[in-house]
Design a protein around this motif. Structure first.
Motif, short mmCIF file in Angstrom:
data_model
loop_
_atom_site.label_atom_id
_atom_site.label_comp_id
_atom_site.label_asym_id
_atom_site.label_seq_id
_atom_site.Cartn_x
_atom_site.Cartn_y
_atom_site.Cartn_z
N LEU B 37 47.59 -70.87 -118.70
CA LEU B 37 46.42 -71.76 -118.62
C LEU B 37 46.72 -72.73 -117.48
CD1 LEU B 37 44.92 -73.54 -121.76
CD2 LEU B 37 44.82 -74.50 -119.49
N ASP B 38 45.90 -72.68 -116.45
CA ASP B 38 46.13 -73.53 -115.30
C ASP B 38 45.58 -74.93 -115.56
OD1 ASP B 38 47.36 -71.54 -113.75
OD2 ASP B 38 45.40 -70.68 -113.28
N THR B 39 46.30 -75.92 -115.08
CA THR B 39 45.83 -77.30 -115.24
C THR B 39 45.65 -77.93 -113.86
OG1 THR B 39 48.05 -78.24 -115.34
CG2 THR B 39 47.08 -77.52 -117.41
N PRO B 40 44.73 -78.88 -113.72
CA PRO B 40 43.86 -79.43 -114.76
C PRO B 40 42.93 -78.36 -115.34
CG PRO B 40 43.83 -80.82 -112.80
CD PRO B 40 44.54 -79.57 -112.44
N THR B 45 36.57 -77.92 -128.31
CA THR B 45 36.69 -78.62 -129.59
C THR B 45 35.95 -77.84 -130.67
OG1 THR B 45 34.71 -79.92 -129.16
CG2 THR B 45 36.81 -80.87 -128.48
N THR B 46 36.28 -78.14 -131.91
CA THR B 46 35.68 -77.41 -133.03
C THR B 46 35.10 -78.37 -134.06
OG1 THR B 46 37.80 -77.40 -134.20
CG2 THR B 46 37.28 -75.47 -132.86
N THR B 62 34.28 -65.11 -124.38
CA THR B 62 34.17 -66.28 -123.52
C THR B 62 35.53 -66.52 -122.88
OG1 THR B 62 32.49 -67.19 -124.97
CG2 THR B 62 33.54 -68.72 -123.46
N ALA B 63 35.68 -66.02 -121.65
CA ALA B 63 36.98 -66.04 -121.00
C ALA B 63 37.49 -67.46 -120.79
CB ALA B 63 36.89 -65.31 -119.66
N SER B 64 36.57 -68.41 -120.63
CA SER B 64 36.99 -69.76 -120.27
C SER B 64 37.72 -70.48 -121.40
CB SER B 64 35.76 -70.57 -119.84
OG SER B 64 34.81 -70.57 -120.87
N VAL B 65 37.53 -70.05 -122.63
CA VAL B 65 38.16 -70.77 -123.73
C VAL B 65 39.53 -70.17 -124.04
CG1 VAL B 65 38.01 -71.38 -126.17
CG2 VAL B 65 35.97 -71.47 -124.74
N GLN B 66 40.57 -70.93 -123.75
CA GLN B 66 41.93 -70.48 -124.04
C GLN B 66 42.61 -71.36 -125.07
OE1 GLN B 66 43.17 -70.20 -119.66
NE2 GLN B 66 44.33 -68.55 -120.60
N TRP B 67 42.25 -72.62 -125.04
CA TRP B 67 42.90 -73.59 -125.94
C TRP B 67 41.80 -74.15 -126.84
CZ3 TRP B 67 46.77 -77.85 -123.91
CH2 TRP B 67 47.16 -78.66 -124.98
N ILE B 68 42.04 -74.07 -128.14
CA ILE B 68 41.05 -74.56 -129.10
C ILE B 68 41.70 -75.62 -129.96
CG2 ILE B 68 39.53 -73.91 -131.01
CD1 ILE B 68 39.66 -71.01 -129.88
N HIS B 69 41.04 -76.76 -130.04
CA HIS B 69 41.58 -77.84 -130.86
C HIS B 69 40.82 -77.96 -132.18
CE1 HIS B 69 43.71 -81.39 -131.99
NE2 HIS B 69 42.57 -82.00 -132.23
N GLU B 101 46.30 -63.19 -128.89
CA GLU B 101 46.50 -62.71 -127.52
C GLU B 101 45.94 -63.71 -126.52
OE1 GLU B 101 45.72 -58.67 -126.75
OE2 GLU B 101 47.41 -58.33 -128.10
N LYS B 102 45.03 -64.52 -126.96
CA LYS B 102 44.26 -65.30 -126.01
C LYS B 102 44.25 -66.80 -126.28
CE LYS B 102 39.83 -65.49 -124.22
NZ LYS B 102 38.43 -65.35 -124.46
N HIS B 103 44.30 -67.17 -127.56
CA HIS B 103 43.99 -68.56 -127.89
C HIS B 103 45.22 -69.37 -128.31
CE1 HIS B 103 39.77 -66.88 -128.86
NE2 HIS B 103 39.75 -67.43 -127.67
#
Lengths: 423, 493
Positions: B37-40, B45-46, B62-69, B101-103
């Motif tokens: 996951l590249d930063t910035p 959010t959920t 939805t490829a853009s969502v990698q990190w879910i809080h 695999e993704k999140h």
């Protein structure tokens, strides 16, 4: 439309047909989900398509109000507007005039109602209804009929039934002169209330017009009438409708109703029930409906149905998760809508396979014994299926039979859904 | 639970502490391929464990969502919380339907955007909110929930001051002491502590308090505390990332209206964040929750080198009918006059006949499922005979959904409208961060600062279009029911 009968059940009147329309093939019998406002609630067209669904319904009354015909014409019809690539059916708008508007007056000219925009008197004529459906561009369009509640009695029923025949003629004339018959197929709607003689009269008149219509719907039912009367009316119609035309039973969505109708020779049905009940937290299964709002599901980490191929069950969405989110999150409604639509499609798809392999009676028996886990079958289902040669309680003695029959809806429900009426 | 590492790009290392920086978060669950996951970048959010309006198939596409809080508090209505009943190597993932695999999944007690009044925290507990009311979550509870849910990242409990300012010296001191103690509790013993603990940097709106909290983290621990967290030398050694909850920070500053006072809040917040980060090492990930605008994102990227932002504001925009369409850098330099809106208020009747996609016909291609829907990749066959159903005539490739269609869905109160808007807004946000990274990667930091400055000049940060959409959303929402078509009386015809 190209309509072909592929197989027949050797016991009941059920049949498998292939219906080819401008937007592809739909195998019958099938259940049509309802996209009232040009969207199956919460889903995208791609999702609906991936569920193996090839025919959905839009409501003319609603689309005429919003987005309106200007927008639909500019968009190139409802298919393009909502991004739906498969077959589409529109109703005539007549039913909603009666169910949604308190001030509708029916005259010979058409239905006079007060516009929901500004209250001004507005007339929906048979010609206008077909014209609107032309703008929407559905593959199957319905005649405007004079709808009365199935609980209505007296001379009004006969008047409505006869007027529906006259309006059919006007719809045929208008549709034929439009030159759109090659892409849009007009269905007649058999009325006649719950009176067998009136039904026969209406049937006879409409069947006479067979060469000008692509299919027949059975209307005026599913409005709260006795189930025993309901199936007899369906049976009376399917017995007399021409074999080489699809038959569409309007507003039917419960699993047991669908299978009885299929056994009686119905090819198509629609109802908001599976999608509406999903939003209320109910999941349909072959072992009855689950009300996921109930506490009993709060800690159940299993899926709704491990055998189900729907996107919700396939990724093991648990009953506990659905209990946690249902009625709070739209995504829970999406998950249950996906599941319930696949349930309806499986129910009908398995019926098609069973008819093709000529084991439909056995399929009915398996379904009923799974769905009514307490072994108590609704009396009307037993009678209706008995009338076409399937005895759900085969081999049981008189007293045993009585013990397995019950009035009303029967079991298979975790709570009584009070209404399955259409929008 | 994933193994996680964070590294700053060599161009960003060894620079001043508070410059914009590029980094990469690498994570892997068990035998799954490792993900970066590249930063910035951003996290989604959920609400009740759900990325709002997205079914699981949509989320996975939805490829853009990698990190879910996931704020945990909505699960507190049952005891034990149902999320803790899940089993397996990644219980939170499997219960909530996220992909190993993704999140990447992080967990906090509270929803960081919720600053509504709540009973005060106690010495050993945080007050949290669920639908049935307020619940106390003790450190022991939190440790057991973390152990049961095994999120990839867990936020230590923090004593965040939510009541209205001003705060007494005593209250601020207490907040710092509790937050430190609760961090120590989750880290001890190290052998059984969750592997990736993030800490909310405490201290409220006081610069000295913030400095004190951060220094405490880096001070060598002694005595009983040292024994508890052995072999850690200091608490910070057990911390993988730093969290800033901007919503309470704004409230603490007293700028309760971030829209109206966005810019000023931005500067005050930057000063406070700098105070917190100053004593701390640079190599840990910095996360800011509840940035209210992309302007704020740019200021925090530029001014303190934040690495991860939540997408709360963009998801919320989808709730009120906004389809984002801003670009970074802005299309041109600002001209005098009205600033441009960040998105389209699709309730507006100007879109009734607008058949272009949300991204517009002349804008760069938007990859989201709303502007570029993919055909179904497979069909469920329900009968042996169903094959011809799927072949059929040549079906045209699906076209992007039009503004007119989404406008229609919003006015008919259809849920699908919000699904389409969330899918799109997350893609716009993803592109925004991609463009930020591309510009930072160019090596000319001044160019980034200039672009950020012209962005703030070009786009309206008062979010007038959001306020307008909120009013229209509210009108449609209240006009439900059978008589609701009355509202459609066209007053603009």
């Amino acid at each position: 439309m190209h309509f072909e009968i592929i197989a027949r059940c050797s016991t009941t009147r059920a049949r498998v047909c292939k219906m080819t329309l401008a937007h592809g093939v739909t195998m019958l019998p099938t259940f049509m989900p309802v996209a009232t406002q040009a969207a199956i609630k919460g889903l995208t067209p791609t999702q609906v398509e991936s569920l193996g669904i090839t025919l959905i319904l839009n409501n003319t009354y609603h689309l005429n109000l919003r987005p309106g015909l200007d927008v639909l014409r500019q968009a190139g019809g409802a298919h393009a507007f909502q991004g739906w690539r498969r077959n589409l059916l529109t109703d005539s708008g007549g039913f909603q005039l009666v169910s949604l508007s308190k001030f509708t007056t029916i005259t010979e000219e058409g239905a006079l109602f007060s516009s929901p925009f500004d209250g001004s008197p507005t007339m929906l004529t048979p010609e206008e209804s077909i014209s609107i459906q032309h703008a929407i561009g559905a593959d199957i369009i319905m005649q405007l009929d004079d709808v009365v509640s199935s609980l209505t009695t007296g001379p009004r029923v006969a008047e409505a039934s006869r007027r529906s025949v006259r309006w059919l003629d006007r719809c045929i004339t208008f549709h034929t002169s439009s030159g759109k018959q090659d892409r849009q197929n007009l269905f007649a709607i058999v009325q006649g209330g719950l009176d067998p003689d009136l039904r026969d009269e209406c049937l006879e008149e409409m069947v006479k017009r067979k060469d000008h219509v692509a299919g027949f719907a059975i209307g005026g039912l599913s409005g709260g009438e006795e189930k025993d009367v309901f199936w007899r009316m369906i049976s009376q119609c399917t017995a007399k409708l021409p074999d080489d035309r699809p038959r569409y039973s309007m507003g039917i969505g419960f699993a047991e109703d669908l299978l009885v109708c299929v056994a009686l020779g119905v090819d198509m049905a629609d109802c908001v029930f599976p999608t509406r009940t999903a939003r209320f937290g109910v999941a349909l299964t072959f072992e009855g409906a689950l009300n996921l709002r109930l506490k009993k599901h709060a800690t159940d980490l299993g899926p709704i149905d491990p055998q189900c191929p729907c996107p919700t069950c396939q990724v093991n969405t648990s009953r506990a998760f659905l209990h946690h989110t249902v009625t709070h999150e739209t995504a829970a409604a999406h998950a249950l809508t996906l599941h319930n639509l696949v349930f309806q499609a499986r129910l009908m798809g398995q019926a098609r396979t069973a008819i093709l392999e000529d084991r439909f009676p056995a399929y009915l028996k398996t379904f009923f014994s799974g769905y009514y886990k307490n072994g108590q079958y609704p009396e009307w289902c037993v009678n209706a299926l008995g009338s076409v040669g399937v005895d759900l309680l085969e081999g049981l003695s008189g007293e045993e039979r009585n013990g397995r029959i019950q009035g009303g809806r029967g079991a298979g429900w975790e709570y009584a859904s009070d209404s399955a009426a259409d929008a | 639970m994933a193994s996680i590492s964070f590294s700053l790009a060599s161009s960003s290392a060894n620079k001043s502490k508070f410059t914009p920086r590029l980094g990469q978060l690498t994570f892997r669950h068990g035998q799954s391929p490792s993900q970066t996951l590249d930063t910035p970048g951003f996290l989604a959010t959920t609400s009740r464990g759900v990325v709002s309006h997205l079914s699981r198939d949509h989320l996975h596409n939805t490829a853009s969502v990698q990190w879910i809080h996931v704020p945990f508090e909505s699960f507190l209505e049952n005891k034990p919380p149902v999320l803790t009943r899940s089993t397996g190597p990644n219980p939170a993932h499997s219960f909530l339907g996220f992909s190993t695999e993704k999140h990447l999944v992080s967990l906090s007690v509270r929803d960081p955007s919720d600053c509504a009044e709540i009973p005060p925290n106690g010495k050993d507990f945080v007050s949290a909110r669920c639908v049935q009311g307020v619940r106390k979550v003790t450190v022991q509870d939190w440790k057991s929930y973390a152990a049961a849910c095994k999120p990839d990242i867990i936020f230590a409990m923090s004593d965040t001051m939510i009541s209205a300012p001003p705060y007494s010296q005593k209250r601020i001191t207490k907040s710092i002491e509790r937050s430190c103690a609760w961090l120590l509790d989750i880290l001890a013993p190290v052998s059984s502590a969750p592997p990736n603990v993030f800490v909310h940097l405490a201290g409220g709106s006081s610069v000295p308090a913030r400095q004190t909290f951060s220094r405490t983290l880096t001070e060598k621990v002694y005595g009983k505390e040292a024994e508890l967290v052995h072999p850690l030398e200091c608490l910070d050694d057990g911390v993988s990332g730093y969290v800033f909850d901007l919503a309470p920070m704004r409230a603490q500053i007293g700028a309760s209206d971030p829209y109206a006072q966005g810019k000023r809040t931005g500067e005050a917040v930057i000063e406070l964040i700098q105070a917190s980060l100053d004593p701390l090492p640079d190599n840990k990930i910095r996360l800011a929750n509840s940035a209210a605008t992309p302007h704020e994102v740019l200021r925090l990227t530029a001014g303190v080198g934040i690495d991860i932002f939540d997408s709360h504001w963009a998801q919320k925009a989808a709730n009120i009918g906004i389809g984002l369409n801003f670009t970074f850098p802005p299309p041109s330099t600002a001209t005098a006059g009205k600033r441009q809106d960040l998105g389209l208020n699709l309730y507006n009747n100007t879109y009734t006949h607008d058949f272009s996609t949300l991204s517009g016909e002349d804008s760069p291609h938007c990859p989201c499922l709303t502007c570029s829907p993919a055909p179904a990749s497979s069909f469920i066959a329900h009968a042996t005979l169903d094959e011809p159903t799927f072949a059929g005539p040549d079906f045209p490739a699906p076209k992007g959904f039009s503004r007119a269609y989404i406008h229609h869905l919003l006015h008919t109160h259809e849920m699908s409208a919000h699904t389409l808007l969330v899918l799109h807004n997350l893609a716009v946000l993803d592109q925004f961060f991609t463009d930020i990274r591309r510009m930072l990667g160019g090596g000319d930091e001044q160019q980034f600062h200039r672009a950020a400055e012209s962005f703030c000049q070009y786009y309206d940060e008062d979010l007038a279009v959001f306020q307008e959409a909120t009013i229209m959303w509210d009108m449609v929402d209240k006009a439900r029911g059978k008589g609701r078509l009355m509202r459609d009386k066209p007053d603009d015809v």
